[in-house]
Design an enzyme around this catalytic site. Sequence first.
Site, mmCIF file in Angstrom:
data_model
loop_
_atom_site.group_PDB
_atom_site.id
_atom_site.type_symbol
_atom_site.label_atom_id
_atom_site.label_comp_id
_atom_site.label_asym_id
_atom_site.label_seq_id
_atom_site.Cartn_x
_atom_site.Cartn_y
_atom_site.Cartn_z
ATOM 1 N N HIS A 164 -73.367 -13.761 12.805
ATOM 2 C CA HIS A 164 -74.566 -13.954 11.841
ATOM 3 C C HIS A 164 -75.679 -12.020 12.963
ATOM 4 O O HIS A 164 -76.551 -12.404 13.176
ATOM 5 C CB HIS A 164 -75.283 -14.987 11.950
ATOM 6 N N TYR A 183 -76.830 -23.701 18.465
ATOM 7 C CA TYR A 183 -78.328 -23.647 18.356
ATOM 8 C C TYR A 183 -79.357 -23.201 19.715
ATOM 9 O O TYR A 183 -79.981 -21.799 19.749
ATOM 10 C CB TYR A 183 -79.042 -23.333 16.931
ATOM 11 N N ASN A 187 -76.535 -20.645 3.859
ATOM 12 C CA ASN A 187 -75.508 -18.875 3.938
ATOM 13 C C ASN A 187 -75.389 -19.293 2.522
ATOM 14 O O ASN A 187 -76.312 -20.178 1.769
ATOM 15 C CB ASN A 187 -73.865 -19.355 3.893
ATOM 16 N N HIS A 237 -82.572 -23.189 14.329
ATOM 17 C CA HIS A 237 -81.880 -23.894 15.367
ATOM 18 C C HIS A 237 -81.846 -25.899 14.699
ATOM 19 O O HIS A 237 -83.200 -25.823 13.747
ATOM 20 C CB HIS A 237 -83.216 -24.008 16.959
HETATM 21 FE FE1 HDD Z 1 -73.887 -20.747 12.816
HETATM 22 C C1 HDD Z 1 -76.176 -18.239 13.723
HETATM 23 C C2 HDD Z 1 -75.385 -20.673 9.250
HETATM 24 C C3 HDD Z 1 -72.263 -23.419 11.441
HETATM 25 C C4 HDD Z 1 -72.892 -21.537 15.373
HETATM 26 N N1 HDD Z 1 -75.449 -19.599 11.567
HETATM 27 C C5 HDD Z 1 -75.951 -18.878 12.270
HETATM 28 C C6 HDD Z 1 -77.230 -17.874 10.870
HETATM 29 C C7 HDD Z 1 -77.148 -18.738 9.746
HETATM 30 C C8 HDD Z 1 -75.346 -19.828 10.016
HETATM 31 C C9 HDD Z 1 -77.507 -18.115 9.244
HETATM 32 C C10 HDD Z 1 -78.116 -17.051 11.531
HETATM 33 C C11 HDD Z 1 -79.216 -17.033 12.162
HETATM 34 C C12 HDD Z 1 -80.674 -16.294 12.468
HETATM 35 O O1 HDD Z 1 -80.928 -15.267 10.953
HETATM 36 O O2 HDD Z 1 -80.927 -15.837 13.511
HETATM 37 N N2 HDD Z 1 -73.296 -21.618 10.619
HETATM 38 C C13 HDD Z 1 -74.208 -21.101 9.313
HETATM 39 C C14 HDD Z 1 -73.533 -22.149 8.427
HETATM 40 C C15 HDD Z 1 -73.264 -22.727 9.148
HETATM 41 C C16 HDD Z 1 -73.134 -22.339 10.224
HETATM 42 C C17 HDD Z 1 -74.974 -22.521 7.488
HETATM 43 C C18 HDD Z 1 -72.224 -24.563 8.456
HETATM 44 C C19 HDD Z 1 -72.089 -24.816 7.305
HETATM 45 N N3 HDD Z 1 -73.016 -21.841 13.450
HETATM 46 C C20 HDD Z 1 -72.062 -23.640 12.893
HETATM 47 C C21 HDD Z 1 -71.245 -24.189 13.531
HETATM 48 C C22 HDD Z 1 -71.785 -23.287 15.084
HETATM 49 C C23 HDD Z 1 -72.584 -22.102 15.116
HETATM 50 C C24 HDD Z 1 -70.089 -24.762 13.281
HETATM 51 C C25 HDD Z 1 -71.126 -23.397 16.285
HETATM 52 C C26 HDD Z 1 -70.756 -24.958 16.433
HETATM 53 N N4 HDD Z 1 -74.280 -20.185 14.326
HETATM 54 C C27 HDD Z 1 -74.428 -20.268 15.510
HETATM 55 C C28 HDD Z 1 -74.701 -19.570 16.644
HETATM 56 C C29 HDD Z 1 -75.471 -18.484 16.294
HETATM 57 C C30 HDD Z 1 -75.677 -19.000 14.670
HETATM 58 C C31 HDD Z 1 -73.450 -19.115 18.043
HETATM 59 C C32 HDD Z 1 -75.548 -17.496 16.304
HETATM 60 C C33 HDD Z 1 -77.239 -16.696 16.822
HETATM 61 C C34 HDD Z 1 -77.542 -17.806 16.356
HETATM 62 O O3 HDD Z 1 -77.062 -18.965 16.511
HETATM 63 O O4 HDD Z 1 -79.561 -17.775 16.936
HETATM 64 O O5 HDD Z 1 -75.625 -20.476 17.808
#
Ligand code: HDD
Length: 690
Positions: free
Chosen positions: A73, A361, A147, A338
Amino acid sequence: MGGDDRSEKDRQLDGYRVDERDSFLTTDQGIPVADTDNSLKAGERGPTLLEDFHFREKITHFDHERIPERVVHARGAGAYGYFEPYDGSLAALTRAEFLRTPGLRTPVFVRFSTVAGSRGSADTVRDVRGFAVKFYTRQGNFDLVGNNMPVFFIQDSIKFPDFVHAVKPEPHNEMPQASSAHDTLWDFVQLQPETTHMMMWVMSDRAIPRSLRMMQGFGVHTFRLVAEDGRATFVKFHWKPALGTHSLVWDEAQKIAGKDPDFNRRDLWEAIERGAHPEWELGLQLVPEEDEHSFDFDLLDSTKIIPEEQVPVRPVGRLVLDRNPDNFFAETEQVAFHLANIVPGIDFSDDPLLQGRLFSYLDTQLIRLGGPNFPQIPVNRPIAEVRNHQRDGYHQTRVNQGRAAYHPNSVGGGAPVPSPEDGFTHHRERIDGYKIRMRSESFADHYSQATLFWNSMTGWERDHIVAAFRFELGKVEVRGIQEGVVRNLNEVDHDLAVRVAEGIGVDAPGLPATPNHGRSSPALSMSDEPADGIATRKIAFLVGDGVDAEQVRGLMDDLTARGAFCEVLAARGGAVQGAAGDRLTVTRPLPTTASVMYDAVVVAGGDESVRALIEDGDALHFVSEAYKHGKAVGALGTGVEILEPAHVSTAPGQGVFTSSGADLGAFLPPFVAAIAAHRFPHRPVRPVPA
Ligand code: HDD
């Protein structure tokens, strides 16, 4: 913006805003700077001196400007707004004040994103879109990090690094950028059949939204609402756009990626600047705890939806985005979402994907934003008071007073003290089981809902899905991977698998073990989206010298009054000379734009104007391409002459309209209806060379 109607969050940000108009340049230490164009040198042509503190500070700060982009993202766009519940009807189900207090406007910051691409990648790639909402409630921040698709690729968070490594550019050569059309992603997909349902969504037009303002949002996981008395209800969150859910077509999406990589970001920004505030309705699917096991899938499995026909979506409030950020980096880049930011009255479920996110997060913000004090960054600050014993760390901006930074204490009068009455209490849930590393049997069916999705699509939606699979798999180099995906698709639907196999040149599979169950869920199709308005649709008027300017102005006024955004395009910028000697202002020169930037096109009338347009390859291509992409086409007066050379058919019912006289009374209503319908997917466009 000014006045008292600003949100509490907006007013809080005043304390951080810096207005540099009418100011003198200083260093970070506030020392006035006399010259910022020349470094301090030993002689006019001599070396730069170490004592040039202004030079050193300026360059050092510049050298440290970048922070790590989000691991997923990374590319996003954000805006502020508010959420308000329709009424108090949720009071019986949740303690959450922002959901249950009629008329209470809770400030929000929303960030939309693509998943796979880098920060500078194009907006219109085939991908999931993030839809993350930070509610600054009076009980603290609540983040709904969702999402634009209601399911996910995997069932357990421990698979997330594997999935992301597979979809990101391949590690040896960092290609392809922001694209899932490569071997490693499809290798993972074929070996991990739990991805199948999500891949159906990603291969559908949902993955190429026309606008961030025209896509749905989903919280994905099952959460809980918790009432005053501790009773819990399972809940799924849905966002429904007021403008309907609309998509691009694939050829268009690819072209926009080159013509305007900021297409979706610009669209959001411009709509808000023009006062056309994007709006979504929040809807909830509510399932009493006692019904947890009454479905043929597991509520804790994020690769499953609850079909709306089984549990209807109850509308509960609206989200409006009405203000663009002041500074992209400070706000959109530094916003930290988060899943664990949760308020009393809402709670998690045991979904193993959700549970892992609760760790990830926070962890990622620590590296991305450089330490534990990121909640103090203005965009992340709650409007609720923050009082605790957390101290110190990088980038601490609070000046905590007093001696007591521990609990219990007597020297600080005991404060801050926990509040058992109002404080967050975790839902009391009985857990019984072995400590075990395994997947529940109730998560084992990976195909039924993929089939449900396929069955729910109309013919053209299926065509687009088949074309998308062919495109993506057509770029895969390892034949075994292509065959593996086709094998999985055969378990979804035999016809789908055969069509995909044909397109990529692998052997068609035999009949599957389990035939298609034949069930469908009409709510999954995008084919009957609301088509009652043209607000914010972009309409291009093609003109040249000699144009019937009066007619163009009249039609533009009419369409603008309905909320459409109209632009006049001509071979050159400035203005064109109307047939009656008047001048018509040109919004932008044709060579700087393209049909893919618009939702509809009007070829204006006027002999000389139309002749020039027909001789201009850019104009001809513009009309052909808009037609090819299924958009409404209008030709006024002699404008009709461009249709044949542009390969546009005027067959009825296909969204192409002409008007012969000066009176547009008969032209306008069907033309407006066609723009509202957004696309005509059944046109015979294969031979159109655009
Ligand atoms: Fe995630 C970012 C949505 C599963 C780990 N995720 C992130 C963002 C969105 C989502 C919208 C962007 C937030 C922003 O605008 O800053 N993610 C989802 C959805 C998931 C999902 C809807 C499943 C239902 N994500 C998911 C899993 C993991 C992560 C299973 C790790 C175990 N996601 C992250 C992250 C991010 C992230 C690495 C990258 C940047 C951030 O968090 O702030 O932690």
